[in-house]
Design an enzyme around this catalytic site. Structure first.
Site, PDB file in Angstrom:
ATOM      1  N   GLU A   1       0.856  -1.189   0.000  1.00  0.00           N
ATOM      2  CA  GLU A   1       0.000   0.000   0.000  1.00  0.00           C
ATOM      3  C   GLU A   1       0.889   1.235   0.000  1.00  0.00           C
ATOM      4  O   GLU A   1       1.940   1.265   0.639  1.00  0.00           O
ATOM      5  CB  GLU A   1      -0.921   0.035   1.221  1.00  0.00           C
ATOM      6  CG  GLU A   1      -1.772   1.300   1.260  1.00  0.00           C
ATOM      7  CD  GLU A   1      -2.974   1.205   2.189  1.00  0.00           C
ATOM      8  OE1 GLU A   1      -3.883   2.028   2.048  1.00  0.00           O
ATOM      9  OE2 GLU A   1      -3.011   0.296   3.039  1.00  0.00           O
TER      10      GLU A   1
ATOM     11  N   ASN B   1     -12.520  -3.513   0.863  1.00  0.00           N
ATOM     12  CA  ASN B   1     -11.416  -3.481   1.819  1.00  0.00           C
ATOM     13  C   ASN B   1     -11.897  -2.883   3.136  1.00  0.00           C
ATOM     14  O   ASN B   1     -12.275  -1.716   3.174  1.00  0.00           O
ATOM     15  CB  ASN B   1     -10.262  -2.634   1.280  1.00  0.00           C
ATOM     16  CG  ASN B   1      -9.193  -2.386   2.326  1.00  0.00           C
ATOM     17  OD1 ASN B   1      -8.352  -3.238   2.581  1.00  0.00           O
ATOM     18  ND2 ASN B   1      -9.220  -1.217   2.958  1.00  0.00           N
ATOM     19  N   GLU B   2     -11.901  -3.688   4.181  1.00  0.00           N
ATOM     20  CA  GLU B   2     -12.241  -3.198   5.527  1.00  0.00           C
ATOM     21  C   GLU B   2     -13.520  -2.364   5.530  1.00  0.00           C
ATOM     22  O   GLU B   2     -13.630  -1.363   6.234  1.00  0.00           O
ATOM     23  CB  GLU B   2     -11.095  -2.370   6.101  1.00  0.00           C
ATOM     24  CG  GLU B   2      -9.856  -3.166   6.408  1.00  0.00           C
ATOM     25  CD  GLU B   2      -8.833  -2.374   7.208  1.00  0.00           C
ATOM     26  OE1 GLU B   2      -9.104  -1.206   7.552  1.00  0.00           O
ATOM     27  OE2 GLU B   2      -7.756  -2.920   7.489  1.00  0.00           O
TER      28      GLU B   2
ATOM     29  N   CYS C   1      -6.849   1.032   2.330  1.00  0.00           N
ATOM     30  CA  CYS C   1      -7.691   2.230   2.258  1.00  0.00           C
ATOM     31  C   CYS C   1      -7.408   3.047   1.009  1.00  0.00           C
ATOM     32  O   CYS C   1      -8.297   3.733   0.505  1.00  0.00           O
ATOM     33  CB  CYS C   1      -7.488   3.083   3.511  1.00  0.00           C
ATOM     34  SG  CYS C   1      -8.158   2.323   5.015  1.00  0.00           S
TER      35      CYS C   1
END
Length: 866
Positions: free
Chosen positions: A265, A594-595, A467
């Protein structure tokens, strides 16, 4: 037994007693009591829904010292996620509804539902159009109309009301008279002071379960808070620990051969200024104040650039750019010779003596006449370390290139550009790359850093982030199409972590890196919703991509698959071939989400994407998501959705205390093998202060033995985050730290590398016996036996998290290894050690052999096939 473990044992016994009598009413327990619901904004860590109880309505007892049974997830990380004026009401079907205000400025409110006040459904944040804000909600149930009435105030003192039957669809909001708004909240006095909320009459059994939930949570937290610094007391007098591992080859089972991978990331300057080898900062002149949300007034299009020379000027223009996606460019106003444009790079430009650096830029004379550019690399002392001249031609934008060869090392050189001529000169996409990139790729990766990652021997690479992938608001969602093609045509954007993404490290470069290191590509695509921690475009996820745009969004995913796997005759396969890769990239996995907060907005869009993928590309394994934690509403809802849709794999994330990994080695033992496989996409052990040391590394090593044991359900796992640049670190711990000239692998890196280089596709169970009756001792010794089908090697992994040596005996119980060669690799040290190197030696084995496991160590014995 130490005092700590004595107390914990008492706690466990108490919980056992409570559980054993849960179905029986004690003679001294009341049938019903008062329950009080409230929140407090005094302490950020305690802000949430709290409870107190009372037999008589006057003497109140807080449950768990303001323990939060529900916390707001609206807004950015940290202090923005706060609950204000929660209103709790039990509906006619027994279900509890909690409505609260999220802040005093947004027209959003929060709603969550629970059957028992312990397990909550994911929150949602509907918008209201009337009023300047949503404050002081009051909820009533209208039995005659079978719906809920929600009233609220705004900052101007006006009051409004709407209704809903299910808190999913809502009536229009209408203004009401102040006299129609009645707040039934009352104040009570607790030991901590006065609080305001609602009083409810409930069965004692409900309060009893709330208390037990808190006590169990506290017990688990005590275990997770253990530190190895307390081991001298915890294991006082411990010695002569012996263990035997008896292998059971007949019970061997296939496990995933993709278990160890990496997650990349762009956080901590992992891409620009890090893995991406570009040495010029702000090469595209596209830095903007919005990148850093206004925190740095100098973060603009001229950041990292300055002009030297009295008779000069420097401005940024966007009248006639090279490409619409890259609108800004620099304009040099040159009236006399001696004007120099200078770039300081990312904390300086590192150089190595005798090496070549490829320089390029776009230039265009706007006024006057320019004949050439003198390009130099200059040391901190002003000494020119490399220099070259580029001739300029009249006309439009020209892409100019040259090579610079350095005469000395430098850690913090600068790049200078000196125009020869006078007038106005436009410049853009100013670039400097070391010739030596990873695998010699143009627009490539930093050699030492990429090689350090490659040395893990990861089976897959997840990208472009967590994120970062679903971005800060809809407009910031990462769009893969913006990151391919010529560099000047790519679309840079704000990085969710608060800096700039050039998109120079784009999808083509990610896929190429995967191919170069023999890893499968695993791109992660937003599930039609931005990060639930978004600050722009509406906090949370209520601002999902409009449904009338979802078909086009899904088509983008189809286009990605065609770009990666399609023949050169297909439109997107042709684009890939034009970029220099005619052969397919063999994409097999795509992560969706994602999350995420698994609310209605997410579920609707994820379901659309998943069903479309299943119909169009059944050959692609779709990986879903179960939120950011190993428990809670998103985790439960994510798994429920995956089960309903039969999603083949679910992405789990959790960052936990180091001791959590010790006490949860059975986490995947109890997973249902008939449901989705698991991708443990982000995990890491942390300690107070968040260091990366041997304590965290060995905790992860121990836990990874359980991942191998459960390799039939856990298909992939990747530590996170991967990279962090010193001086620009936004998250700790990380696997690899670096600066401009050094790469600093952590102890955790050594563990990941050892697992990556010693993986197998068959798990061989074993029985463990320890000459101790203490669970604390037994839990600190872990093992894994795997076999690699290609080499036929048997790989023995043994972890000792005790402060003393363990005498281990390994009984191979029938494995034919007589005369086989083997090696032993050991990582050992003290828990606080931050950087360690494995020690490798030859090792002699037999059908039964002994091996010493040093205190705080990880040992691998690789037994070569004959």
């Amino acid at each position: 037994m130490t005092k700590l473990y004595f107390l914990l044992s008492l706690a466990v016994f108490s919980l056992f007693q409570q559980s054993a009598t849960a179905g029986y009413k004690k003679t001294n327990e009341p049938d019903s009591v008062y329950l009080f619901s409230y929140t407090t904004d005094k302490n950020e860590n305690k802000n949430g829904l709290h409870f107190a109880w009372s037999r008589n309505g006057s003497e109140w007892y807080a449950i768990g010292n303001e323990y939060s049974y529900l916390r707001s997830d609206y807004g950015r990380w940290g202090s923005e996620k706060r609950m204000y004026s929660p209103f709790l009401l039990q509906g006619p079907n027994g279900s509890w509804q909690c409505v609260w205000s999220v802040n005093d400025r947004d027209n959003s409110f929060a709603i969550a539902t629970s059957a028992d006040l312990i397990h909550w459904k994911p929150q949602s944040y509907p918008l209201v159009k009337e009023g300047t804000s949503f404050l002081l909600p009051v909820v009533k149930y209208d039995a005659s109309h079978k719906n809920y009435l929600v009233s609220y105030a705004d900052k101007g003192g006006k009051h409004y009301q709407f209704s809903s039957q299910d808190f999913k669809t809502y009536s229009p909001v209408k203004e009401i008279r102040s006299s129609e708004y009645t707040d039934p909240a009352i104040s009570i006095t607790l030991a901590s002071g006065k609080v305001k909320g609602q009083k409810h009459r409930v069965a004692w059994s409900l309060v009893d379960q709330l208390i037990k939930t808190y006590e169990l949570k506290q017990y688990k937290q005590q275990l997770s808070n253990e530190l190895m610094a307390d081991d001298p007391q915890r294991f006082a007098g411990l010695k002569d620990v012996k263990t035997t591992f008896t292998v059971q080859p007949k019970q061997a089972k296939p496990i995933s051969d993709l278990l160890t991978g990496i997650f990349f990331e762009d956080i901590n300057y992992a891409a620009d200024g890090g893995l991406y080898a570009e040495l010029v900062q702000n090469r595209d002149f596209e830095y903007a104040l919005s990148d850093k949300e206004g925190r740095d007034k100098n973060w603009n299009s001229s950041h990292s650039w300055k002009v030297r020379g009295e008779a000069s000027g420097f401005s940024i223009d966007s009248v006639a750019p090279i490409h619409a996606n890259n609108p800004h460019y620099a304009v040099l106003h040159v009236r006399e010779s001696g004007v120099v444009l200078e770039n300081s790079g990312f904390d300086g430009i590192p150089l190595r003596k005798g090496e070549s650096y490829d320089f390029s830029l776009f230039a265009k004379a706007l006024e006057g006449k320019f004949t050439a550019l003198e390009v130099s690399l200059v040391g901190k002392d002003g000494k020119v370390l490399a220099q070259s001249k580029i001739n300029l031609a009249s006309g439009g934008w020209k892409n100019l290139k040259t090579t610079l060869v350095t005469t000395a090392d430098a850690a913090d050189a600068v790049l200078t550009i000196k125009p020869q001529g006078s007038g106005k000169l436009a410049l853009d996409m100013v670039s400097l790359f070391p010739r030596k990139t990873f695998k010699g790729r143009k627009n490539g990766l930093r050699l030492d850093l990429a090689q350090t990652v490659a040395d893990i021997h990861p089976r897959f690479v997840r990208f472009p982030g967590g994120c970062v992938a679903h971005g800060d608001g809809i407009e910031n969602i990462y769009r893969w199409k913006n990151t391919i093609g010529p560099l000047e045509s790519r679309t840079p954007q704000r990085n969710l972590w608060g800096y700039h993404q050039t998109a120079g490290l784009g999808y083509f470069e990610y896929f190429q890196f995967c191919e170069d290191i023999g890893a499968l590509p695993l791109p992660v695509i937003a599930a039609g919703v931005p990060c639930q921690n978004s600050a722009t475009g509406g906090a949370g996820q209520q601002a999902g991509i409009p449904m009338d745009q979802m078909d086009a969004y899904i088509q983008d995913i189809f286009d990605l698959i065609e770009w990666a796997n399609g023949d050169v005759s297909t439109p997107w396969g042709k684009k890939r071939a034009a970029a220099g890769h005619p052969k397919p990239f063999h994409l097999k996995y795509v992560g969706i989400g994602n999350e995420d907060l698994i609310g209605d907005v997410f579920e609707e869009r994820f379901t659309m994407i998943f069903n479309a993928m299943k119909a169009k590309h059944p050959e692609i394994t779709v990986i879903g998501t179960a939120g950011p934690n190993s428990e809670g509403s998103d985790y439960e809802a994510g798994w429920d959705l995956a089960t309903k849709l039969q999603v083949p794999m679910v992405d789990e994330h959790y960052y936990q205390n180091a001791a959590w990994f010790i006490h949860n080695q059975d986490f995947y033992d109890r997973y249902d093998r008939s449901k989705s496989k698991v991708y443990l996409g982000e995990y890491a052990a942390f300690l107070p202060g968040r260091p990366s040391n041997l304590e965290t590394a060995l905790s992860e090593a121990l836990y990874m033995t359980s991942l191998e044991r459960n390799g039939d359900v856990v298909s992939m796992a990747s530590y996170a985050p991967l990279l962090a640049k010193e001086g620009h670190t936004q998250w700790n711990p990380n696997l690899i730290y670096f600066n401009n000239t050094e790469v600093k692998p952590t102890a955790g890196y050594q563990i990941q590398k050892l697992y990556g280089n010693n993986s197998g596709n068959s798990y061989v169970p074993a029985e463990k016996s320890v000459n101790s009756d203490q669970d604390a001792v037994k839990n600190r010794i872990a093992y894994s036996f795997v076999r690699d089908a290609d080499s036929k090697d048997l790989i023995v992994k043994l972890v000792n998290l005790l402060p003393v040596k363990v005498d281990a005996k390994v009984d191979l119980n029938g494995f034919a290894i007589a005369g086989a060669k083997s090696t032993r690799t050991v990582v050992q040290g003290t828990p606080s050690d931050k950087q360690l190197s494995p020690v490798v030696s030859d090792f002699t084995v037999s059908d039964q052999f002994n091996v010493d496991l040093p205190g705080y160590s990880f040992t691998i014995i690789r037994i070569k096939a004959k």
